[in-house]
Design a protein around this motif. Structure first.
Motif, PDB file in Angstrom:
ATOM      1  N   UNK B 266      36.038  43.489  37.640  1.00 46.34           N
ATOM      2  CA  UNK B 266      35.136  42.344  37.766  1.00 46.34           C
ATOM      3  C   UNK B 266      34.345  42.374  39.073  1.00 46.34           C
ATOM      4  N   UNK B 267      34.700  43.295  39.951  1.00 42.97           N
ATOM      5  CA  UNK B 267      33.963  43.423  41.199  1.00 42.97           C
ATOM      6  C   UNK B 267      32.520  43.873  40.930  1.00 42.97           C
ATOM      7  N   UNK B 269      29.164  43.563  38.931  1.00 43.05           N
ATOM      8  CA  UNK B 269      28.514  42.541  38.113  1.00 43.05           C
ATOM      9  C   UNK B 269      28.219  42.978  36.690  1.00 43.05           C
ATOM     10  N   UNK B 272      31.087  42.850  34.518  1.00 43.61           N
ATOM     11  CA  UNK B 272      31.497  41.482  34.216  1.00 43.61           C
ATOM     12  C   UNK B 272      30.547  40.858  33.196  1.00 43.61           C
ATOM     13  N   UNK B 273      29.261  41.119  33.364  1.00 42.38           N
ATOM     14  CA  UNK B 273      28.293  40.437  32.502  1.00 42.38           C
ATOM     15  C   UNK B 273      28.273  40.985  31.097  1.00 42.38           C
ATOM     16  N   UNK B 277      31.446  37.309  30.242  1.00 44.31           N
ATOM     17  CA  UNK B 277      32.375  36.562  31.087  1.00 44.31           C
ATOM     18  C   UNK B 277      31.591  35.559  31.926  1.00 44.31           C
ATOM     19  N   UNK B 278      32.076  34.328  31.992  1.00 49.35           N
ATOM     20  CA  UNK B 278      31.380  33.321  32.791  1.00 49.35           C
ATOM     21  C   UNK B 278      32.003  33.163  34.166  1.00 49.35           C
ATOM     22  N   UNK B 280      34.191  35.690  36.508  1.00 43.85           N
ATOM     23  CA  UNK B 280      34.963  36.903  36.783  1.00 43.85           C
ATOM     24  C   UNK B 280      35.940  36.661  37.913  1.00 43.85           C
TER      25      UNK B 280
END
Lengths: 528, 346
Positions: B266-267, B269, B272-273, B277-278, B280
């Motif tokens: 999740x580090x 972006x 994560x995107x 994911x809203x 992370x």
């Protein structure tokens, strides 16, 4: 702490898809951020922060001096975005004991610092921030900040937070410069409403409701005036001693995209109209106008090949006189008189359509086929110019949509509340023996239909590509759309305007779905 | 006599890492007669071996996940620090700090020592024993997060981010996608440390291992099944589920869910995107870049063997520090974190 807080806000805005979620985050920012950072942040969100920016090469040199080149290259390959790579790889300096800079301080120092001193300044900030704040700072100083929120949304949040109508905020907004201290004082009840002092400001537009059958039945012809509904972009023209602007529907300043219109704006008035691309008297398709709107500084060639003009249909101010309280008929007379007097170049007045009965008007609507006309506008003869969408004063009466029977090809999950549903549908038509995708729709269905479609897609999946599922080419969907246009960007050569699912045709076998030629035939002049 | 270099007695085979004189594998990917298992994640602990040697906790986890009959025909427990001779190879397990029961395998043969660390982390974790560095001649390491962009933040700060979001959206459910073994229990412990004392509703796939952790002495506070009947619990609460469930039909029972994901990935972006994911949360059970390098330095091994991950960057950095790195290219490892991404099945 404020750059960090602002970076956290930006990060949350980017990750939060829902409008309500974003509004909540913004309200929280207004309630908790200190002045002047609060307003500097707002300006950054609204795209109104004029910053002297640094070149990306400056950041590249800074990080190169602090990292191993092989590791930097491997990291960049992995992360993709260079600014993000720098933000993540920047070596922490546990000894750097200065407090992190405030947002306003960053903006101010960028302005005051000489080019030679800029690298050291930026490095000193990067040393004391965490990775997400470093990312925001790098994007801010290199001018690449993307915020995941529009100016309109930021102002809406400001209205929600302060309990002040959005329209009132719009009318002072462009008269106050960042960090908007006078606006915050006013919204918090600590100061008077800011006076724009003749600066050009946006006045919220009067909007129309879609006309439905039950509404139509109640209309009495003599009470109404009709105009064509042009397929362009709504603009407000503000011109006076303080300057001239073109505002979009949402109050965004779009003047820079239309420098060809600037010489016409020598009068003192506020007007409402439609921005169109017109060639030799013919209104061009919407896609031509879109090309103009996408350019912040259009070249001479684009201006020449896509000539813009404004078709006027209302007047809000004549000089300093506010006409918004007058009935439509009186404003219309003032508009025509004003136009006869001023004769501005690259403008005309949208004609009124005469009609004796509603039945006659319906026949006129059904008879129009020009692509530049979406239908009719109905305006109550005695209605004042009221900002927002007040029901019963203005109606938009679009032509009946066109429909095609298309085959569902791919489905993708939606966002936010719909993230567990396959709710975005790609559909296709037959060309010879193959199906070619012609568009994507993610609305028009009921909740029950969505449930049914979601289940059908899960049970009929043939392949998956990340979030996308390919399905059996068996389900026919009736797709409604406003117009078809030629497009070089789509494999099928055609693009649909406002496609939506009208019905699920479970009764129809896929082989009997429409052919691409049928769709092409709906394009005026055969799609030449 | 000079001690034999570990490459003369420890090698890779298609089944995995093999100790020749001891005649056993460590974390083999296929059924073998004799295996030592570092920890219970499914990419390390596979079913149907003959004899299995592992910690008590790892064996219990294996039995719970694959059934009594598939967790090894003969199962032998060994405690941390306890030594065992296998055909002249002295075997000891030391804590790896990755998940409950996770161990490094220390092997001594004729005066030469190799340590297979399995997956490990160096941050404090109340749900398992902390990593113990053991000096050795060859240190076998993972390299999941071996790029200098991976520096895990303080997990308490990440939990703080989560709790601020819960306060901002009190009517919604925050649903955290996390791996069933290790991550789920660590998240619950971190929540408890931060003062979160509400019952934590759990997706069915997480319940069994949480109960097992409790039986093995790790207390997690009140837990509830996240069933439709328990809907009232979801408003304003934090719910845990496997990553694949947080945006699928299962999640429809939750109150306007905010999908969160807890993982070291999740580090970045974009990672994560991609998954929608809203929120992370950068919380990992693996060593980050600095911890990998620090650990390699601490164990003082002249040679570092890398099982899986981003070995190129690690080998490059180790060379600058005078340590020789070598990629083993073991296949089948590293899937545990891949499962941490949403959309990977339903």
């Amino acid at each position: 702490m404020s750059v960090k807080l602002f970076a956290a806000l930006l990060e949350s805005l980017v990750y939060t898809p829902s409008r309500n979620g974003k509004l909540r985050l913004l309200r929280d920012w207004f309630a908790t951020a200190p002045d002047p950072d609060r307003g500097v942040g707002l300006a950054a969100l609204a795209g109104e922060l004029a910053l002297k920016t640094a070149k990306p090469a400056l950041v590249r040199d800074l990080v190169a001096a602090r990292t191993d080149p092989a590791l930097l290259a491997l990291s960049h390959d992995y992360v993709g975005d260079f600014a993000e790579t720098v933000a993540l790889i920047w070596p922490e300096r546990p000894g750097a004991n200065q407090p992190p800079p405030g947002l306003a301080e960053v903006v101010e120092l960028l302005e005051l610092t000489s080019k030679a001193d800029l690298p050291d300044l930026i490095a000193s900030w990067l040393d004391v921030l965490d990775s997400s704040a470093r990312f925001a700072l790098i994007k801010l100083v290199t001018g690449g900040l993307r915020v995941g929120a529009s100016a309109r949304l930021a102002k809406t949040a400001l209205a929600d937070w302060s309990g002040t109508p959005l329209d009132d905020i719009e009318e002072v907004w462009h008269g106050v410069a960042p960090p908007y201290l006078a606006i915050f004082r006013w919204l918090e009840g600590k100061g008077p409403r800011p006076d724009p002092n003749g600066a050009p400001v946006f006045r919220p537009l009067m909007l129309a409701h879609p006309l439905e059958e039950k509404d139509f039945a109640a209309l009495h012809a003599p009470d109404w005036r009709a105009e064509w509904k042009w397929d362009g972009i709504r603009v407000q023209v503000t011109s006076g001693p303080g300057g001239a602007r073109l505002w979009s529907r949402g109050g965004e300043d779009v003047s820079a995209s239309f420098p060809d219109l600037a010489p016409s704006l020598t009068f003192h008035a506020v007007l409402d109209g439609e921005l169109l691309v017109v060639r030799e008297g013919e209104v061009a398709p919407f896609s031509d106008l879109q090309q103009r709107l996408n350019r912040k500084a259009p070249g001479a060639k684009l201006q020449q090949q896509h000539p813009a003009m404004i078709r006027l249909y209302d007047i809000l101010m004549d000089g300093e006189e506010d006409l918004r309280g007058l009935p439509f008929d009186a404003r219309r007379a003032r508009l025509e008189a004003w136009f006869a007097r001023e004769r501005p170049a690259l403008m005309d007045v949208s004609p009124l359509i005469p009609f004796a009965s509603m039945a006659e008007l319906a026949a006129i609507r059904d008879g129009t086929r020009a692509a530049s006309i979406e239908g009719l506008m109905l305006k109550r003869a005695d209605s004042a110019y009221v900002p927002g969408r007040t029901k019963g004063l203005w109606w938009k009466w679009k032509r009946d949509p066109l429909t095609i029977d298309a085959v569902l090809m791919y489905a993708q999950r939606g966002h936010g509340k719909r993230s567990s549903f396959y709710s975005d549908f790609t559909f296709g038509l037959w060309r010879g023996e193959e199906l070619v995708p012609v568009g994507k729709a993610y609305s028009g269905y009921t909740d029950e239909e969505l449930l049914w479609l979601d289940r059908w897609i899960r049970n009929n999946t043939t392949a998956r590509f990340g979030p996308v599922r390919e399905v059996e080419k068996e389900l026919v969907l009736e797709v409604a759309f406003d117009a078809a246009q030629r497009s070089g960007r789509h494999k099928s050569g055609v693009a649909l305007r406002f496609p939506r699912i009208a019905r699920i045709r479970r009764d129809k076998p896929a082989s009997e779905a429409d052919r691409l030629e049928t769709l092409m035939a709906t394009i005026p002049d055969g799609g030449a | 006599m000079l001690a034999p270099h570990p490459e003369t007695w420890l090698c890779t085979r298609p089944e995995g890492l093999f100790c020749k004189p001891g005649d056993f594998f460590v974390d083999p990917v296929r059924p073998v007669p004799r295996a030592i298992i570092t920890h219970g994640h499914s990419d390390h602990a596979r079913p149907d071996h003959g004899a299995v040697l592992a910690t008590r906790e790892t064996l219990a986890i294996m039995r719970a996940r694959m059934g009594e009959d598939r967790a090894g025909r003969v199962q032998q427990e060994i405690a941390y620090g306890e030594a065992l001779e296998i055909n002249g190879v002295r075997v000891t397990l030391r804590p790896a700090g990755h998940v409950l029961g996770s161990a490094q395998v220390v092997m001594d043969w004729k005066g030469s020592r190799a340590v297979v660390s399995g997956d490990y982390k160096r941050r404090p974790d109340p749900t398992c024993a902390p990593f113990e560095p053991v000096p050795c001649d060859v240190f076998v390491t993972e390299a999941t997060f071996a790029l200098p962009v991976f520096r895990h933040p303080d997990p308490a700060e990440e939990i703080g981010k989560l709790l601020r979001s819960v306060a901002l959206f009190p009517e919604r459910t925050h649903v955290i996608g996390c791996y069933a073994l290790g991550k789920a229990q660590r998240l619950i412990s971190l929540l408890r440390e931060s003062g979160w004392d509400r019952p934590v509703p759990l997706h069915g796939a997480l319940m069994k291992l949480c109960r097992l952790y409790e039986e093995l002495g790790v207390s997690l506070g009140p837990l509830e099944p996240a069933t439709v009947a328990n809907k009232a619990l979801f408003v304003g609460n934090i719910v845990l589920a496997p990553p694949s469930a947080i945006q699928d039909r299962w999640a429809r029972r939750l109150a306007e869910p905010v999908p969160c994901l807890a993982s070291g990935w999740m580090r970045v972006r974009q990672r994560a995107r991609q998954g929608g994911v809203e929120l992370p949360l950068v919380i990992s059970d693996h060593a980050d870049w600095d911890e990998l390098l620090d650990t390699c330095a601490e164990v003082q091994a002249p040679e570092i063997w890398i099982t899986h991950g981003r070995e190129e960057a690690l080998i490059h950095a180790l060379a600058q520090r005078g340590q020789r790195g070598r990629a083993l290219h073991l296949v089948g490892l590293g899937d545990e974190e891949i499962e941490d991404e949403p959309g990977g099945g339903e």
